[in-house]
Design a protein around this motif. Structure first.
Motif, mmCIF file in Angstrom:
data_model
loop_
_atom_site.group_PDB
_atom_site.id
_atom_site.type_symbol
_atom_site.label_atom_id
_atom_site.label_comp_id
_atom_site.label_asym_id
_atom_site.label_seq_id
_atom_site.Cartn_x
_atom_site.Cartn_y
_atom_site.Cartn_z
ATOM 1 N N GLU A 115 0.824 -1.204 0.000
ATOM 2 C CA GLU A 115 0.000 0.000 0.000
ATOM 3 C C GLU A 115 0.860 1.257 0.000
ATOM 4 N N ASN A 116 1.957 1.223 0.756
ATOM 5 C CA ASN A 116 2.871 2.356 0.782
ATOM 6 C C ASN A 116 3.516 2.544 -0.589
ATOM 7 N N ARG A 117 3.896 1.414 -1.193
ATOM 8 C CA ARG A 117 4.508 1.484 -2.517
ATOM 9 C C ARG A 117 3.501 1.968 -3.558
ATOM 10 N N PHE A 118 2.244 1.497 -3.464
ATOM 11 C CA PHE A 118 1.203 1.972 -4.379
ATOM 12 C C PHE A 118 1.100 3.497 -4.313
ATOM 13 N N SER A 119 1.063 4.022 -3.084
ATOM 14 C CA SER A 119 0.909 5.464 -2.900
ATOM 15 C C SER A 119 2.063 6.242 -3.519
ATOM 16 N N LEU A 120 3.291 5.751 -3.312
ATOM 17 C CA LEU A 120 4.461 6.433 -3.850
ATOM 18 C C LEU A 120 4.506 6.349 -5.370
ATOM 19 N N LEU A 121 4.113 5.191 -5.920
ATOM 20 C CA LEU A 121 4.091 5.046 -7.378
ATOM 21 C C LEU A 121 3.063 5.975 -8.006
ATOM 22 N N TYR A 122 1.884 6.032 -7.386
ATOM 23 C CA TYR A 122 0.854 6.920 -7.915
ATOM 24 C C TYR A 122 1.319 8.371 -7.845
ATOM 25 N N TYR A 123 1.952 8.729 -6.735
ATOM 26 C CA TYR A 123 2.465 10.083 -6.570
ATOM 27 C C TYR A 123 3.490 10.400 -7.670
ATOM 28 N N LYS A 124 4.377 9.464 -7.941
ATOM 29 C CA LYS A 124 5.381 9.680 -8.974
ATOM 30 C C LYS A 124 4.726 9.844 -10.344
ATOM 31 N N SER A 125 3.703 9.043 -10.627
ATOM 32 C CA SER A 125 3.023 9.142 -11.917
ATOM 33 C C SER A 125 2.388 10.514 -12.111
ATOM 34 N N GLU A 126 1.878 11.095 -11.015
ATOM 35 C CA GLU A 126 1.264 12.414 -11.097
ATOM 36 C C GLU A 126 2.294 13.470 -11.499
ATOM 37 N N TYR A 127 3.514 13.332 -11.004
ATOM 38 C CA TYR A 127 4.535 14.321 -11.329
ATOM 39 C C TYR A 127 5.113 14.118 -12.729
ATOM 40 N N ILE A 128 5.113 12.901 -13.221
ATOM 41 C CA ILE A 128 5.471 12.695 -14.630
ATOM 42 C C ILE A 128 4.435 13.393 -15.502
ATOM 43 N N SER A 129 3.165 13.306 -15.108
ATOM 44 C CA SER A 129 2.105 14.025 -15.808
ATOM 45 C C SER A 129 2.371 15.525 -15.776
ATOM 46 N N GLU A 130 2.793 16.046 -14.613
ATOM 47 C CA GLU A 130 3.056 17.476 -14.484
ATOM 48 C C GLU A 130 4.147 17.933 -15.448
ATOM 49 N N ILE A 131 5.182 17.099 -15.630
ATOM 50 C CA ILE A 131 6.253 17.473 -16.548
ATOM 51 C C ILE A 131 5.741 17.475 -17.986
ATOM 52 N N ILE A 132 4.882 16.530 -18.320
ATOM 53 C CA ILE A 132 4.269 16.529 -19.650
ATOM 54 C C ILE A 132 3.465 17.807 -19.856
ATOM 55 N N PHE A 133 2.653 18.191 -18.855
ATOM 56 C CA PHE A 133 1.859 19.414 -18.966
ATOM 57 C C PHE A 133 2.765 20.639 -19.056
ATOM 58 N N LEU A 134 3.872 20.614 -18.319
ATOM 59 C CA LEU A 134 4.818 21.724 -18.341
ATOM 60 C C LEU A 134 5.433 21.870 -19.725
ATOM 61 N N LYS A 135 5.810 20.743 -20.340
ATOM 62 C CA LYS A 135 6.402 20.780 -21.674
ATOM 63 C C LYS A 135 5.387 21.244 -22.711
ATOM 64 N N ARG A 136 4.119 20.965 -22.485
ATOM 65 C CA ARG A 136 3.068 21.406 -23.407
ATOM 66 C C ARG A 136 2.711 22.875 -23.199
ATOM 67 N N GLY A 137 3.223 23.499 -22.157
ATOM 68 C CA GLY A 137 2.855 24.869 -21.841
ATOM 69 C C GLY A 137 1.503 24.980 -21.185
ATOM 70 N N MET A 138 1.038 23.891 -20.563
ATOM 71 C CA MET A 138 -0.291 23.845 -19.968
ATOM 72 C C MET A 138 -0.287 24.133 -18.478
ATOM 73 N N THR A 139 0.880 24.263 -17.894
ATOM 74 C CA THR A 139 0.971 24.552 -16.464
ATOM 75 C C THR A 139 2.251 25.324 -16.201
ATOM 76 N N GLN A 140 2.352 25.911 -15.033
ATOM 77 C CA GLN A 140 3.540 26.647 -14.628
ATOM 78 C C GLN A 140 3.944 26.202 -13.227
ATOM 79 N N MET A 141 5.221 26.388 -12.903
ATOM 80 C CA MET A 141 5.709 26.061 -11.567
ATOM 81 C C MET A 141 6.583 27.197 -11.060
ATOM 82 N N PRO A 142 6.582 27.439 -9.748
ATOM 83 C CA PRO A 142 7.399 28.513 -9.180
ATOM 84 C C PRO A 142 8.852 28.078 -8.984
ATOM 85 N N PHE A 143 9.568 27.878 -10.083
ATOM 86 C CA PHE A 143 10.957 27.433 -9.997
ATOM 87 C C PHE A 143 11.812 28.457 -9.252
#
Length: 264
Positions: A115-143
């Motif tokens: 269950e702990n591993r499931f949570s961490l994997l899902y969390y990681k997948s969400e951030y891979i999504s964020e990088i895809i959105f960032l590359k598409r210009g669909m989101t911004q981050m406070p770098f």
């Protein structure tokens, strides 16, 4: 998301507030210096700052974050194609399927670990999504507003007063004094140097992104006046919509919830 960088010869890592929250909930053996920041109240996470970055610089802290593979390493992923990022996202889905297939036969201890591993994997997948959105210009981050130690550099002729470098933000360059001093109100930055540096930087950016259209440019000064921030975005930029953002990761979330017996 974590970003490793070298500044003034010293290695640092920037970690997002969201990661710190997950860290305190799901990871053991967190260094005392990090726990101290969490429980002292100096790190308070809320909706308005959860994507902000916190700086860590001690060797122990850096080694710890290097070993947290569930926190995506931005510099390792930023130059991957969208196809490669989606393949990485799919590999996480495959790992969850493989673990889920054995979930019912696991012991109680194994289920807790899964269950702990499931949570961490899902969390990681969400951030891979964020990088895809960032590359598409669909989101911004406070770098963090600092030069990227692994990025583009333009210093002009030998002895030039200024330097232009990539920032950690993929949509910004930074112009700064080579001697490290603040930029005064009365300085006149040579326009030839500025135009040449920006032109070369954009050629480098176009090659990196395989984009050959036009950019909108903007200029602003950092709060500490160390950097002239040169921002740019593709003119065809379109803002994100909630439907687009939600659909990318919804399948893996339902899968995790099903394995853990949660309602959607």
């Amino acid at each position: 998301m974590k970003i490793f960088n070298v500044e003034d010869g010293k290695k640092k890592v920037y970690v997002q507030m969201n990661d710190i929250t997950m860290l305190s909930q799901a990871v053991d053996n967190v260094p005392a210096s990090i726990l101290g920041k969490i429980y002292s109240g100096s790190i308070v996470v809320c909706d308005s700052n959860r994507m902000n970055f916190i700086e860590f610089s001690s060797p122990e802290e850096i080694r710890f974050f290097e070993n947290q593979d569930w926190i995506v390493d931005y510099k390792k992923l930023r130059n991957l194609s969208e196809k490669e990022l989606i393949a990485m996202w799919q590999s996480i889905l495959d790992e969850i399927y493989a673990m889920g297939a054995n979930y019912v036969s696991m012991s109680e201890k194994e289920r807790l670990e899964a269950e702990n591993r499931f949570s961490l994997l899902y969390y990681k997948s969400e951030y891979i999504s964020e990088i895809i959105f960032l590359k598409r210009g669909m989101t911004q981050m406070p770098f963090p507003v600092v030069p990227d130690s692994d990025g583009f550099t333009f210093a002009g002729d030998s002895g030039e007063t200024y330097t232009i470098k990539s920032s950690l933000d993929p949509n910004k360059f930074l112009l700064f004094r080579s001697d490290g001093k603040s930029i005064s109100d009365y300085e006149e930055i040579p326009q030839g140097f500025l135009k040449s540096g920006v032109a070369i930087a954009l050629v480098d950016k176009r090659h990196e992104d395989n984009f050959y259209g036009d950019y909108d440019m903007s200029y602003s000064m950092s709060d500490d006046r160390r950097y002239l921030i040169i921002g740019f975005k593709v003119k065809s930029y379109t803002s994100d919509t909630p439907t687009e953002r939600k659909s990318f990761g919804s399948g893996i979330k339902k899968l995790v919830n099903r394995f853990l017996g949660r309602s959607n």
